[in-house]
Design a protein around this motif. Structure first.
Motif, mmCIF file in Angstrom:
data_model
loop_
_atom_site.group_PDB
_atom_site.id
_atom_site.type_symbol
_atom_site.label_atom_id
_atom_site.label_comp_id
_atom_site.label_asym_id
_atom_site.label_seq_id
_atom_site.Cartn_x
_atom_site.Cartn_y
_atom_site.Cartn_z
ATOM 1 N N HIS A 24 3.972 25.593 -17.967
ATOM 2 C CA HIS A 24 1.835 25.251 -18.887
ATOM 3 C C HIS A 24 1.174 25.026 -17.349
ATOM 4 O O HIS A 24 0.812 24.350 -17.225
ATOM 5 C CB HIS A 24 2.530 24.214 -19.402
ATOM 6 C CG HIS A 24 3.150 22.991 -18.783
ATOM 7 N ND1 HIS A 24 4.333 22.894 -18.500
ATOM 8 C CD2 HIS A 24 2.583 21.859 -17.872
ATOM 9 C CE1 HIS A 24 5.204 22.225 -18.227
ATOM 10 N NE2 HIS A 24 4.248 21.211 -18.127
ATOM 11 N N HIS A 25 1.773 25.087 -15.475
ATOM 12 C CA HIS A 25 0.545 24.567 -15.619
ATOM 13 C C HIS A 25 1.063 25.912 -13.928
ATOM 14 O O HIS A 25 1.392 26.551 -14.176
ATOM 15 C CB HIS A 25 1.438 23.544 -14.215
ATOM 16 C CG HIS A 25 1.456 22.160 -14.974
ATOM 17 N ND1 HIS A 25 0.100 21.487 -15.361
ATOM 18 C CD2 HIS A 25 2.159 21.105 -15.318
ATOM 19 C CE1 HIS A 25 0.400 20.467 -16.158
ATOM 20 N NE2 HIS A 25 1.030 20.274 -15.739
ATOM 21 N N SER A 26 -0.289 25.908 -12.442
ATOM 22 C CA SER A 26 0.000 26.610 -12.038
ATOM 23 C C SER A 26 0.850 26.093 -10.927
ATOM 24 O O SER A 26 0.976 24.743 -10.168
ATOM 25 C CB SER A 26 -1.671 26.867 -11.857
ATOM 26 O OG SER A 26 -1.636 25.605 -10.538
ATOM 27 N N LEU A 42 -2.603 26.662 -5.902
ATOM 28 C CA LEU A 42 -3.679 27.488 -5.567
ATOM 29 C C LEU A 42 -2.797 28.397 -4.692
ATOM 30 O O LEU A 42 -4.257 29.007 -3.707
ATOM 31 C CB LEU A 42 -4.855 27.242 -5.139
ATOM 32 C CG LEU A 42 -5.516 26.027 -6.377
ATOM 33 C CD1 LEU A 42 -6.983 25.385 -5.466
ATOM 34 C CD2 LEU A 42 -6.026 26.837 -7.598
ATOM 35 N N GLY A 43 -2.084 29.243 -5.557
ATOM 36 C CA GLY A 43 -1.541 30.031 -3.950
ATOM 37 C C GLY A 43 -1.049 29.728 -2.690
ATOM 38 O O GLY A 43 -1.120 30.877 -1.549
ATOM 39 N N THR A 48 -2.343 19.324 0.456
ATOM 40 C CA THR A 48 -3.518 17.818 0.836
ATOM 41 C C THR A 48 -1.677 17.698 1.903
ATOM 42 O O THR A 48 -0.668 17.902 1.426
ATOM 43 C CB THR A 48 -3.056 17.097 -0.037
ATOM 44 O OG1 THR A 48 -1.883 16.730 -1.224
ATOM 45 C CG2 THR A 48 -4.895 17.413 -0.923
ATOM 46 N N ASN A 49 -2.198 16.021 2.324
ATOM 47 C CA ASN A 49 -1.116 15.847 3.036
ATOM 48 C C ASN A 49 -1.372 14.101 2.831
ATOM 49 O O ASN A 49 -2.463 13.986 2.678
ATOM 50 C CB ASN A 49 -1.080 16.191 4.584
ATOM 51 C CG ASN A 49 -1.857 15.759 5.206
ATOM 52 O OD1 ASN A 49 -2.401 14.879 5.919
ATOM 53 N ND2 ASN A 49 -2.598 16.780 5.509
ATOM 54 N N SER A 50 -0.130 14.065 2.741
ATOM 55 C CA SER A 50 -0.414 12.487 2.963
ATOM 56 C C SER A 50 1.413 11.680 3.559
ATOM 57 O O SER A 50 1.612 11.704 2.940
ATOM 58 C CB SER A 50 -0.116 11.200 1.574
ATOM 59 O OG SER A 50 0.631 12.425 0.533
ATOM 60 N N THR A 108 12.968 27.727 1.473
ATOM 61 C CA THR A 108 11.979 28.034 1.562
ATOM 62 C C THR A 108 10.515 28.077 1.296
ATOM 63 O O THR A 108 10.423 27.716 0.012
ATOM 64 C CB THR A 108 11.875 29.512 1.955
ATOM 65 O OG1 THR A 108 12.445 30.420 1.485
ATOM 66 C CG2 THR A 108 13.051 30.003 3.281
ATOM 67 N N ASN A 109 9.311 28.111 1.127
ATOM 68 C CA ASN A 109 8.060 27.516 0.739
ATOM 69 C C ASN A 109 7.995 29.189 0.607
ATOM 70 O O ASN A 109 7.713 30.002 1.320
ATOM 71 C CB ASN A 109 7.135 27.196 2.708
ATOM 72 C CG ASN A 109 5.940 26.748 1.044
ATOM 73 O OD1 ASN A 109 5.427 27.506 0.199
ATOM 74 N ND2 ASN A 109 4.922 26.122 2.054
ATOM 75 N N PRO A 110 7.663 28.708 -1.280
ATOM 76 C CA PRO A 110 7.441 30.296 -1.718
ATOM 77 C C PRO A 110 6.488 31.022 -1.385
ATOM 78 O O PRO A 110 5.409 31.800 -1.275
ATOM 79 C CB PRO A 110 7.394 29.755 -2.749
ATOM 80 C CG PRO A 110 7.111 28.650 -2.848
ATOM 81 C CD PRO A 110 8.171 27.970 -1.970
ATOM 82 N N PHE A 111 5.210 30.024 -0.604
ATOM 83 C CA PHE A 111 3.295 30.758 -0.415
ATOM 84 C C PHE A 111 3.580 30.843 0.761
ATOM 85 O O PHE A 111 2.970 31.253 1.450
ATOM 86 C CB PHE A 111 2.390 29.316 -0.583
ATOM 87 C CG PHE A 111 2.716 28.742 -1.402
ATOM 88 C CD1 PHE A 111 2.417 29.732 -2.749
ATOM 89 C CD2 PHE A 111 2.129 26.864 -1.691
ATOM 90 C CE1 PHE A 111 2.131 28.979 -4.632
ATOM 91 C CE2 PHE A 111 2.149 27.585 -3.815
ATOM 92 C CZ PHE A 111 1.815 27.805 -4.719
ATOM 93 N N ASP A 112 4.528 30.533 1.241
ATOM 94 C CA ASP A 112 4.993 31.028 2.533
ATOM 95 C C ASP A 112 3.973 30.394 4.054
ATOM 96 O O ASP A 112 3.766 31.210 4.831
ATOM 97 C CB ASP A 112 4.790 32.849 3.085
ATOM 98 C CG ASP A 112 6.307 33.504 4.080
ATOM 99 O OD1 ASP A 112 6.187 34.317 4.643
ATOM 100 O OD2 ASP A 112 7.132 32.410 4.380
ATOM 101 N N ALA A 113 3.606 29.172 3.985
ATOM 102 C CA ALA A 113 2.863 29.009 4.839
ATOM 103 C C ALA A 113 2.904 28.168 6.731
ATOM 104 O O ALA A 113 4.462 27.890 7.048
ATOM 105 C CB ALA A 113 1.987 27.336 4.277
ATOM 106 N N LYS A 114 2.311 28.478 6.749
ATOM 107 C CA LYS A 114 2.962 28.303 8.968
ATOM 108 C C LYS A 114 1.888 26.640 10.063
ATOM 109 O O LYS A 114 1.143 26.744 9.084
ATOM 110 C CB LYS A 114 3.208 29.157 9.585
ATOM 111 C CG LYS A 114 3.407 30.282 8.700
ATOM 112 C CD LYS A 114 5.332 30.844 8.991
ATOM 113 C CE LYS A 114 5.755 32.161 8.613
ATOM 114 N NZ LYS A 114 6.764 32.106 8.065
ATOM 115 N N TYR A 115 2.826 26.153 9.465
ATOM 116 C CA TYR A 115 2.617 25.057 10.074
ATOM 117 C C TYR A 115 3.242 23.694 11.332
ATOM 118 O O TYR A 115 3.865 24.563 12.116
ATOM 119 C CB TYR A 115 2.091 22.802 8.760
ATOM 120 C CG TYR A 115 2.679 23.530 7.777
ATOM 121 C CD1 TYR A 115 1.199 23.253 7.671
ATOM 122 C CD2 TYR A 115 2.999 23.890 6.528
ATOM 123 C CE1 TYR A 115 0.320 23.525 6.514
ATOM 124 C CE2 TYR A 115 2.348 24.221 5.107
ATOM 125 C CZ TYR A 115 0.783 23.600 5.177
ATOM 126 O OH TYR A 115 0.382 23.464 4.107
#
Length: 115
Positions: A24-26, A42-43, A48-50, A108-115
């Motif tokens: 029921h949510h993205s 959003l894919g 955001t960071n906090s 693992t991050n499913p969005f595969d982001a690199k930081y």
């Protein structure tokens, strides 16, 4: 001293990557570090960071930032972990009863982001 230990243990239980899995949510991902949390959605195109803190009932996000802009000073979430501490139920404090997310702890991050 006991309160500090309980808070540290609660934080330790959340440190890692959490992926939402309800329909029921993205999809959203929370990546908890010792003193900060990254929220991706959003894919993976938006994050955001906090700073964050926790007690027995709530998770507190402070100074939620998108790049250099503070979007919110504070966002509080009600939460609950299941018995095995691998599923997180989370919703915005005071939100509608059906406005929640179920999240599972993943490696693992499913969005595969690199930081």
């Amino acid at each position: 001293m006991l309160i500090a230990c309980e808070t540290n243990e609660r934080k330790e239980n959340l440190i890692g990557i959490w992926e939402s899995y309800e329909t029921h949510h993205s999809k959203a991902v929370l990546i908890f570090y010792k003193d900060s949390v990254i929220t991706e959605y959003l894919g993976g195109g938006m994050h955001t960071n906090s700073k964050w803190d926790i007690d027995e009932e709530k998770i507190y996000f402070k100074n939620v930032r998108l790049k250099d802009t503070v979007l919110k000073k504070n966002i509080n979430y009600e939460y609950k972990l299941n018995e095995t501490e691998d599923t997180l139920f989370i919703k915005v404090e005071g939100g509608k009863e059906d406005d929640y997310s179920k999240m599972k702890k993943v490696l693992t991050n499913p969005f595969d982001a690199k930081y």
